[in-house]
Write a protein that holds these residues in place. Structure first.
Motif, PDB file in Angstrom:
ATOM      1  N   ALA A 198      -4.164  77.196 109.967  1.00 53.45           N
ATOM      2  CA  ALA A 198      -3.893  76.595 108.369  1.00 53.45           C
ATOM      3  C   ALA A 198      -2.207  77.919 108.409  1.00 53.45           C
ATOM      4  N   ALA A 226       2.396  77.941  93.182  1.00 57.46           N
ATOM      5  CA  ALA A 226       2.284  76.675  93.429  1.00 57.46           C
ATOM      6  C   ALA A 226       3.770  76.083  92.546  1.00 57.46           C
ATOM      7  N   LEU A 262       1.371  76.579 107.933  1.00 49.98           N
ATOM      8  CA  LEU A 262       2.396  77.034 106.504  1.00 49.98           C
ATOM      9  C   LEU A 262       3.605  76.924 107.178  1.00 49.98           C
ATOM     10  N   VAL A 306      -5.920  76.782 101.376  1.00 52.37           N
ATOM     11  CA  VAL A 306      -6.568  76.473 102.443  1.00 52.37           C
ATOM     12  C   VAL A 306      -6.510  77.834 103.356  1.00 52.37           C
ATOM     13  N   ILE A 350       5.183  70.390  99.400  1.00 48.55           N
ATOM     14  CA  ILE A 350       4.365  69.623  99.126  1.00 48.55           C
ATOM     15  C   ILE A 350       3.187  70.040  99.799  1.00 48.55           C
ATOM     16  N   GLY A 351       3.505  70.612 101.703  1.00 46.84           N
ATOM     17  CA  GLY A 351       2.497  70.712 102.417  1.00 46.84           C
ATOM     18  C   GLY A 351       2.569  72.238 101.879  1.00 46.84           C
ATOM     19  N   CYS A 352       3.992  72.820 101.990  1.00 54.91           N
ATOM     20  CA  CYS A 352       2.628  74.934 101.651  1.00 54.91           C
ATOM     21  C   CYS A 352       1.869  74.998 100.072  1.00 54.91           C
ATOM     22  N   MET A 353       1.822  74.099  99.642  1.00 61.39           N
ATOM     23  CA  MET A 353       1.599  74.073  98.403  1.00 61.39           C
ATOM     24  C   MET A 353       0.171  73.067  99.034  1.00 61.39           C
ATOM     25  N   ALA A 354      -0.569  72.997  99.670  1.00 60.69           N
ATOM     26  CA  ALA A 354      -1.243  72.265  99.988  1.00 60.69           C
ATOM     27  C   ALA A 354      -1.692  73.301 101.066  1.00 60.69           C
ATOM     28  N   LEU A 355      -1.501  73.939 101.771  1.00 61.08           N
ATOM     29  CA  LEU A 355      -1.953  74.779 102.195  1.00 61.08           C
ATOM     30  C   LEU A 355      -2.463  76.051 101.975  1.00 61.08           C
TER      31      LEU A 355
END
Length: 453
Positions: A339, A409, A343, A323, A315-320
């Motif tokens: 970032a 993602a 990441l 960015v 989830i953190g990877c998908m968010a960053l």
């Protein structure tokens, strides 16, 4: 009785520490070998091994990809041998095969000396490197895994993954002092060979460590002798094909590494026009940082389970990822570094820390090497194609990084679903992994508590 228990415990601790150390240095060598070859292919091989400099670099980079094709075949071969004849001898053979091939790459005469035999030898040795790499990472993790205490499997196994990142780091910086100290003519003539010869130091250290290892007490199915078993790979695909599929798809969790190390470097410098040096600092710093953080996330998964750590990381990877890509497109160095390090060194480090332990836990001991190695190498081949696919998305429009973010993602979501589809196994005793109802009653009780049917 009391006098014999302590030495046994001490010997067990020494074995697992030695296994973890040999895994660390073994995968350091593997990734060091792979990446120094890529650097040398991009900078020197086109002029050294091919007659036409205008096509030489393209052909040299083509030889780099040959190893990825060879890796799954190596996984089949080494997995079969490791499951039938034991881990230690096979790991020593893998190490020597890989090390000798790498050292000899540094010894091949150039095209000017031996003509067409020069690139032929280069391709042959590159194939040998790929075959060896097909078994090294899984095998070195496996022997640490099978020596480790039940509740510390991820921690000891994770040192193999830390070694891969340390290999990335060393390979990314080893050419820098040589290019500073040696003139271009000397680098082209012989300087590029030095990193290949230096691999002998890692080979010697890892060989000594592996010679000290004891063969792990590998469990077998009742009434079966591993050395006389049928072909392990046949049984893997017949009885454990779902686990293999989970390994292949779950292995896509490491795809952000290719996004940053390969696609991001090319996109940022060649397409956007950013300075190469800061991007290389990001790559090298991320690799070093991951090597440090990986064992800590492995410890966390040994305490709270594999799935929470894996999913939080995804989830953190998908968010960053969007960015970071947006920052690269905008040339915002502050966000690129903040970032990028978050990441790689936090969120990608989380699934990377536990994937080998998680995958190894999916198979019974007599199939563990084959099932994990083949599935994991197939996943790596798939992830190796992603940077080129991502590059095709932005080649006509530098601002078209959105589809790249969506691609990764989607892959990360697929990896998460693959892991969720399997059981949580961090509390299952090592001897009971992959046995299901064939496990002993006490082990079945622990499995039931962990949600394993």
């Amino acid at each position: 009785m009391g006098s014999t228990a302590a030495p046994t415990t001490v010997a067990q601790k020494r074995n697992v520490r030695t296994a973890a150390a040999s895994g660390f240095f073994g995968t350091t060598l593997e990734y060091y070998d792979f990446l120094i070859y890529g650097t040398a292919a991009a900078l020197f091989f086109g002029k050294v091994f091919f007659p036409d400099p205008s096509l030489g670099t393209l052909l040299a980079l083509g030889t780099f990809g040959v190893a990825y094709v060879a890796r799954p075949f190596g996984a089949v071969m080494w997995g079969h041998l490791g499951d039938k004849f034991g881990r230690k001898k096979v790991l020593l053979a893998i190490l020597l095969t890989m090390g000798v091939a790498t050292f000899l790459v540094g010894c091949i005469p150039g095209y000017a000396s031996i003509g067409a035999a020069s690139p032929v030898l280069l391709v042959v040795l590159r194939i040998v490197q790929g075959l060896s790499a097909g078994g090294e990472q899984t095998g070195s993790a496996l022997i640490a895994f099978e020596h480790a205490p039940d509740r510390r499997r991820a921690f000891y196994t994770s040192w193999t993954q830390s070694g891969s990142q340390f290999g990335n780091f060393v390979a990314s910086v080893v050419f820098l002092p040589l290019t500073v100290l040696l003139p271009k003519e000397a680098m082209l003539a012989w300087g590029w060979r030095i990193p290949f010869w230096l691999s002998a130091l890692i080979i010697a250290l890892t060989f000594v460590l592996r010679r000290k290892l004891a063969e792990p007490e590998v469990g077998k199915r009742p009434g079966q002798d591993a050395a006389t078993a049928t072909v392990p790979l046949v049984e893997v695909f017949r009885d454990h094909w779902r686990a293999v599929l989970r390994v292949v798809v779950g292995g896509l969790c490491i795809s952000p590494a290719g996004l940053v190390y390969v696609f991001g470097l090319s996109y940022g410098t060649n397409v956007i026009g950013l300075s190469r040096s800061p991007m290389l600092v990001l790559v090298a710093g991320s690799a070093l940082g991951m090597g440090i953080t990986i064992p800590f996330f492995a410890i966390l998964s040994d305490r709270i389970g594999r799935k929470p750590v894996f999913l939080i990381g995804l989830i953190g990877c998908m968010a960053l990822i969007p960015v970071w890509l947006g920052a690269v497109h905008a040339g915002n160095w502050t966000v690129i570094f903040l970032a990028g390090f978050a990441l790689m060194d936090i969120f990608l480090a989380m699934p990377t820390a536990i994937i080998l332990a998680t995958f190894l836990e999916m198979f019974p001991s007599h199939l563990r090497f084959s099932g994990t190695a083949v599935g994991f190498m197939l996943g790596i081949v798939l992830t190796g194609l992603l940077p080129a696919i991502a590059q095709s998305f932005v080649q006509g429009d530098p601002g078209n990084w959105g589809p790249v973010a969506l691609l990764f993602a989607g892959l990360l979501a697929a990896a998460g679903i693959a892991l969720l589809a399997g059981p949580e196994t961090y509390r299952v005793p090592t001897r009971a992994l992959g046995l299901g109802r064939a496990a002993a009653p006490a082990d079945r009780e622990n499995m039931k508590k962990s949600g394993v049917s």
